[in-house]
Scaffold this motif. Structure first.
Motif, PDB file in Angstrom:
ATOM      1  N   ASP A  33       0.833  -1.209   0.000  1.00 18.29           N
ATOM      2  CA  ASP A  33       0.000   0.000   0.000  1.00 18.29           C
ATOM      3  C   ASP A  33       0.868   1.260   0.000  1.00 18.29           C
ATOM      4  O   ASP A  33       0.539   2.252  -0.642  1.00 18.29           O
ATOM      5  CB  ASP A  33      -0.942   0.003   1.208  1.00 18.29           C
ATOM      6  N   ILE A  34       1.961   1.211   0.732  1.00 11.50           N
ATOM      7  CA  ILE A  34       2.879   2.360   0.736  1.00 11.50           C
ATOM      8  C   ILE A  34       3.468   2.536  -0.674  1.00 11.50           C
ATOM      9  O   ILE A  34       3.564   3.648  -1.196  1.00 11.50           O
ATOM     10  CB  ILE A  34       3.981   2.173   1.809  1.00 11.50           C
ATOM     11  N   ALA A  37       0.846   4.223  -2.849  1.00 15.15           N
ATOM     12  CA  ALA A  37       0.721   5.668  -2.574  1.00 15.15           C
ATOM     13  C   ALA A  37       1.928   6.413  -3.126  1.00 15.15           C
ATOM     14  O   ALA A  37       1.805   7.538  -3.626  1.00 15.15           O
ATOM     15  CB  ALA A  37       0.585   5.899  -1.066  1.00 15.15           C
ATOM     16  N   ILE A  40       1.433   7.437  -6.660  1.00 17.01           N
ATOM     17  CA  ILE A  40       0.510   8.568  -6.839  1.00 17.01           C
ATOM     18  C   ILE A  40       1.219   9.877  -6.482  1.00 17.01           C
ATOM     19  O   ILE A  40       1.120  10.867  -7.214  1.00 17.01           O
ATOM     20  CB  ILE A  40      -0.753   8.366  -5.972  1.00 17.01           C
ATOM     21  N   VAL A  41       1.958   9.859  -5.376  1.00 16.58           N
ATOM     22  CA  VAL A  41       2.672  11.076  -4.992  1.00 16.58           C
ATOM     23  C   VAL A  41       3.729  11.403  -6.051  1.00 16.58           C
ATOM     24  O   VAL A  41       3.902  12.562  -6.449  1.00 16.58           O
ATOM     25  CB  VAL A  41       3.314  10.907  -3.591  1.00 16.58           C
ATOM     26  N   GLN A  77      -2.450  11.475   0.727  1.00 17.55           N
ATOM     27  CA  GLN A  77      -2.387  10.223  -0.042  1.00 17.55           C
ATOM     28  C   GLN A  77      -1.912   9.052   0.823  1.00 17.55           C
ATOM     29  O   GLN A  77      -2.461   7.957   0.767  1.00 17.55           O
ATOM     30  CB  GLN A  77      -1.433  10.369  -1.249  1.00 17.55           C
ATOM     31  N   TYR A  78      -0.865   9.293   1.592  1.00 10.40           N
ATOM     32  CA  TYR A  78      -0.353   8.189   2.422  1.00 10.40           C
ATOM     33  C   TYR A  78      -1.359   7.823   3.499  1.00 10.40           C
ATOM     34  O   TYR A  78      -1.555   6.640   3.793  1.00 10.40           O
ATOM     35  CB  TYR A  78       1.022   8.545   3.016  1.00 10.40           C
ATOM     36  N   ARG A  80      -4.570   8.124   3.330  1.00  7.87           N
ATOM     37  CA  ARG A  80      -5.670   7.397   2.664  1.00  7.87           C
ATOM     38  C   ARG A  80      -5.274   5.947   2.395  1.00  7.87           C
ATOM     39  O   ARG A  80      -6.023   5.017   2.671  1.00  7.87           O
ATOM     40  CB  ARG A  80      -6.035   8.094   1.345  1.00  7.87           C
ATOM     41  N   ALA A  81      -4.080   5.755   1.858  1.00  8.10           N
ATOM     42  CA  ALA A  81      -3.623   4.388   1.535  1.00  8.10           C
ATOM     43  C   ALA A  81      -3.539   3.543   2.802  1.00  8.10           C
ATOM     44  O   ALA A  81      -3.943   2.370   2.810  1.00  8.10           O
ATOM     45  CB  ALA A  81      -2.271   4.443   0.845  1.00  8.10           C
ATOM     46  N   SER A  85      -5.947   0.336   3.953  1.00  5.97           N
ATOM     47  CA  SER A  85      -5.230  -0.950   3.892  1.00  5.97           C
ATOM     48  C   SER A  85      -5.810  -1.977   4.872  1.00  5.97           C
ATOM     49  O   SER A  85      -5.799  -3.168   4.583  1.00  5.97           O
ATOM     50  CB  SER A  85      -3.738  -0.757   4.178  1.00  5.97           C
ATOM     51  N   THR A 133       9.971  10.708   0.732  1.00  2.00           N
ATOM     52  CA  THR A 133       9.032  10.274   1.765  1.00  2.00           C
ATOM     53  C   THR A 133       9.792   9.285   2.650  1.00  2.00           C
ATOM     54  O   THR A 133      10.545   8.462   2.122  1.00  2.00           O
ATOM     55  CB  THR A 133       7.829   9.544   1.131  1.00  2.00           C
TER      56      THR A 133
END
Ligand code: FDP
Length: 343
Positions: A33-34, A37, A40-41, A77-78, A80-81, A85, A133
């Motif tokens: 999941d990370i 994200a 997307i970032v 975004q993070y 949300r992911a 999860s 990140t």
């Protein structure tokens, strides 16, 4: 022509999981999941110069620094992911004063918490310089239910996994899990996948790059300045003078030193008795990674991973990188009596 088989991040995570017979797949799910994200970032970071997303979002973060729009975007975004999860019961983000506890039932039963710096080096966003990140994953210490602050206030030596994403000339995700090697994955934009590009990363034990914002020279403790003078000294036997490289994005400075060998320093200084960088969001995850790569991370006198955190946004001085360089810096600090500093 025989093409090498590409190993994607997803395949790698699944393979790693299979090597632990007791693994439940929860950590793997969290890492995936990370990684999602991060893509997307990355997409937004890449088009930051094209769309009206640059600029200051108009408020400060809990440490009083400017928050830019991309910081906010990355944070959201993070979160949300990780929220969706179901493998994570809460997140502490550098962009948020307090931790965020997830309330869905699946999340309340989840066993991991994440500390994250969603966009590190944000003062470099507007000038097209690498940013990153940083993430750290712990097992919660509280029982199932809503997580609490003690789940986040854990020593770095209890980390289960940590990693970073660098949005640079290429985008890479580098991570390690407890007892494993450090592996780096480069995003192939043509297929939208992180592909294993830097397996089993290890940091040279004798680097020759030092990274520190020397403009604070007059605020540094004498011991730090003595170490800088040592780095600049002429000595063929130790390959000095060393090279000075400072980007001003911890992720980018750390990543270069991880590959080439070197030391990154953000010390205590006059006005900042604990330096600038955050223990939970920046120092612990990077210390965990560097140790897994054979390097070292210290606050000048003790191991970063052994510091007991008392607050989420706690700061610490940091000396991190090639083992021998960090040890050399520590020698100066013992000799230079850091306690006599300034603050
Ligand atoms: P930034 O403020 O741009 O987000 O902790 C954040 C950090 O960057 C690090 O990434 C970087 O190493 C450091 O601060 C730079 O601080 P100085 O400008 O004081 O050198």
């Amino acid at each position: 022509m025989i093409l090498n088989k590409v190993v994607t991040l997803e395949e790698f995570i699944v393979k790693q999981q299979k090597s632990y017979p007791d693994a439940t797949g929860e950590l793997s799910g969290l890492l995936r999941d990370i990684g999602f994200a991060a893509k997307i970032v990355n997409r937004e970071v890449n088009k930051a110069g094209l769309v009206d997303i640059l600029g200051i979002a108009g408020h400060s973060n809990s440490s009083g620094e400017e928050v830019k729009k991309l910081d906010v975007f990355a944070h959201e975004q993070y979160i949300r992911a990780l929220r969706t999860s179901g493998e994570c019961c809460g997140v502490a983000s550098e962009e948020s004063e307090s931790y965020i506890a997830f309330e869905r039932e699946a999340a309340q039963n989840a066993k991991y918490v994440v500390c994250i710096d969603p966009l590190d080096g944000s003062s470099n966003i507007d000038v097209n310089v690498s940013i990153g990140t940083i993430f750290a994953i712990y097992k919660r210490v509280s029982d199932a239910g809503i997580c609490d602050v003690n789940d986040f206030l854990q020593q770095g030596n209890r980390l289960v996994a940590a990693g970073y994403v660098i949005y640079g000339s290429s985008t890479m995700l580098v991570y390690t899990t407890i007892g494993s090697k450090v592996n780096g994955f480069t995003l192939d934009p043509s297929i939208g996948e992180f592909c294993l590009s830097h397996p089993n990363l290890s940091i040279p034990s004798k680097g020759r790059i030092y990274s520190i914002n020397e403009s604070y020279w007059h605020r540094f403790p004498k011991a730090v300045n003595d170490f800088i003078v040592y780095c600049k000294g002429e000595d063929a036997s130790t390959n000095r003078p060393y090279s000075s490289r400072y980007i001003g994005s911890m992720v980018a400075d750390f990543h270069r030193n991880l590959i080439k060998g070197g030391i990154f320093i953000y010390p205590a200084m006059r006005g900042y008795k604990n330096g600038k960088l955050r223990l939970l969001f920046e120092c612990n995850p990077m210390a965990f990674i560097v140790e897994h790569a054979g390097g070292k991370a210290s606050n000048g006198t003790s191991r970063i991973l052994d510091i007991v955190p008392t607050e989420l946004h706690q700061r610490t001085p940091i000396f991190i990188g090639s083992k021998e360089m960090v040890e050399m810096a520590e020698q100066f600090i013992f000799e230079g009596e850091l306690a006599a500093v300034c603050c």
